[in-house]
Design an enzyme around this catalytic site. Structure first.
Site, PDB file in Angstrom:
ATOM      1  N   GLY A 144      -9.780  29.888  -6.299  1.00  0.00           N
ATOM      2  CA  GLY A 144      -8.575  29.275  -6.937  1.00  0.00           C
ATOM      3  C   GLY A 144      -8.479  27.911  -6.532  1.00  0.00           C
ATOM      4  N   SER A 145      -7.093  27.402  -6.335  1.00  0.00           N
ATOM      5  CA  SER A 145      -6.980  26.064  -6.272  1.00  0.00           C
ATOM      6  C   SER A 145      -7.309  25.399  -4.994  1.00  0.00           C
ATOM      7  CB  SER A 145      -5.522  25.876  -6.626  1.00  0.00           C
ATOM      8  OG  SER A 145      -5.197  26.122  -7.904  1.00  0.00           O
TER       9      SER A 145
END
Length: 494
Positions: free
Chosen positions: A218-219
């Site tokens: 993810g981020s």
């Protein structure tokens, strides 16, 4: 001698010769392998014929041995705070074998190591029982407790890894749910049933999520995308506006990807603002401009696409994190925000964060400080090793500036600690093809540095499958940052 009898004699001679050759082959060529084979009962008996040496954490043993009278296996392994330390120690079971440090350093712990030959001979002469050596780990007991307690209090499946950036020492290594290696350390049917129950449990307590399982990061991967963009000159000023619109049109697709912070904040945002608010468009655009080869090159310098090797766990410390070899344009763009076919272990993301905190130098992670002989004399000491110069010191400084700004003014505020310099990045990772049917993962990575120069890098991974929580409340900032903060405090505020 007539011809038939002579033929029989020659044939018998050949059989005898073959038998003698086979006996010598087994005795002198295969003898050592057979003597040490895992299914050789004598090997197992020797492993548990005496009290094993200890695995040491913070100057205290977290293992022990208990005498079991009336059996070939005279001693059974015991564990202190077994579930908390199981991802480090592994298990030593009379029936199920061994894993992790118990397996890698079995010869030391059982006293069979060739380096103890003189001590063994001396003990025989003096009548002392055979003794095992000890394994001293790099684990910080306060950090380990903070990591494990944070996961169990949350009631989540997950993992935490904490590294010392300038050495590579593993300060915490936690996985949840976990197991107590003591409950199946012996040979009884009851203990065998306990192991089978753990092995079939759908929550996978025997799995080492910190090292041996991979997930979309993810981020949190945006810190690596930012490093790649700066290193390859795609971005030269972290404060300059980008030309990335929000929502962002995915290349060769009708999909447009927005950001939770909103188009007003993220539209044509600078790299620094994009990090602060975790704007997807800027990182999708950066990855698209870099292309798959430059993105992969940077990822591999941080350790992606290769197993993380270490002597500590029988060479393999962590499984391979994957930046794919073949990516189309939309697939490349998606990796910029840590999605698509990209996968990572929590250990790998801790390594990325540690390298950024350490001026771009990626150190080889290690979990064993030293080995001690039965007489407490030092046998072997592990030294820090540089794995790679992943990025330049200048690039690392720019990424740290953005991560520290994100901690002060952005989505990573939950990790701030008074008197400590903190940088952080949140992450929420979608999984599966039908993202609406699967709850996302939560991630959080951070580093902290105190006034004395001590530092720590932390990666927290949360799988909220078993949690009673709404989808809207699942984020790395809410779930992971409090755990990361507690681990950093345990290391830096003693």
């Amino acid at each position: 001698m007539n011809r038939p009898l002579r033929r029989v004699a020659i044939f018998c001679g050949i059989l005898i010769m073959a038998l003698l050759l086979r006996v010598n082959w087994v005795q002198f060529v295969q003898g050592e392998n057979l003597a040490q084979h895992k299914d050789n009962r004598r090997v197992k008996i020797s492993q548990f014929a005496q009290a094993r040496g200890d695995i040491i954490v913070g100057g205290r043993p977290v293992t022990g041995s208990k005498e079991v009278p009336g059996q070939d296996f005279k001693f059974k392994r015991t564990f202190t705070d077994g579930p908390m330390y199981a991802p480090v120690t592994g298990y030593a079971s009379q029936a199920m074998g061994m894993s992790l440090l118990e397996q890698t350093y079995d010869s030391v712990l059982s006293g069979q190591d060739d380096r103890f030959a003189f001590q063994r001979a001396r003990d025989v002469v003096t009548g002392k029982p055979l003794r095992g050596g000890s394994v001293v780990t790099t684990i910080d007991p306060k950090a380990q407790k903070a990591a494990y307690k944070g996961l169990t209090d949350l009631g989540a499946r997950g993992a935490v890894v904490a590294l010392e950036p300038d050495t590579g020492k593993v300060l915490a290594l936690a996985s949840a749910p976990s197991y107590d290696p003591s409950v199946f350390a012996g040979m009884t049917f009851k203990e065998g049933d306990r192991f089978k129950a753990l092995d079939s449990d759908k929550s996978k307590p025997l799995a080492n999520r910190a090292l041996r399982e991979t997930f979309p990061p993810g981020s949190t991967f945006k810190i690596l995308t930012a490093a790649a963009a700066l290193e390859h000159g795609v971005v030269t000023d972290i404060d300059a506006a980008s030309d990335a619109p929000s929502p962002y049109p995915l290349p060769l697709s009708t999909n447009r990807i927005g950001s939770e912070a909103g188009d007003g904040v993220c539209d044509k945002a600078s790299l620094k603002t994009a990090m602060q608010h975790s704007c997807n468009n800027v990182f999708l655009d950066a990855a698209s401009k870099l292309g798959p080869d430059k993105m992969r090159e940077t990822a591999q310098k941080f350790g992606f696409n290769e197993d993380v090797y270490s002597e500590d766990f029988g060479d393999l410390l962590a499984s391979k994190s994957l930046y794919p070899e073949r990516l189309d344009k939309p697939g490349t763009a998606l990796t910029g925000m840590g999605q698509g076919s990209l996968t990572s272990t929590p250990m790998q993301m801790a390594m990325v964060t540690a390298a950024i905190a350490n001026g771009g130098k990626l150190m080889q992670p290690y979990i064993v400080e030293k080995l001690i002989g039965p007489d407490l004399s030092p046998v072997e000491e592990h030294e820090p090793k540089l794995k790679s110069q992943a990025i330049s010191e200048e690039t690392a400084g720019s990424v740290r500036e953005m991560m520290e700004f994100t901690a002060r003014e952005g989505s990573a505020k939950g990790a701030l600690i008074d008197g400590i310099t903190v940088g952080g990045k949140t992450g929420t990772a979608q999984r599966g093809v039908n993202v609406d049917d699967e709850v996302p993962y939560g991630w959080f990575v951070s580093y902290g540095k105190n006034a004395d120069g001590a530092s720590v890098a932390v990666a927290v991974f949360i799988d909220p499958t078993d949690m009673d929580i709404s989808r809207d409340d699942i984020s790395g900032g809410k779930l992971g940052s409090p755990i990361a903060k507690q681990v950093m405090q345990a290391v830096l505020t003693k």
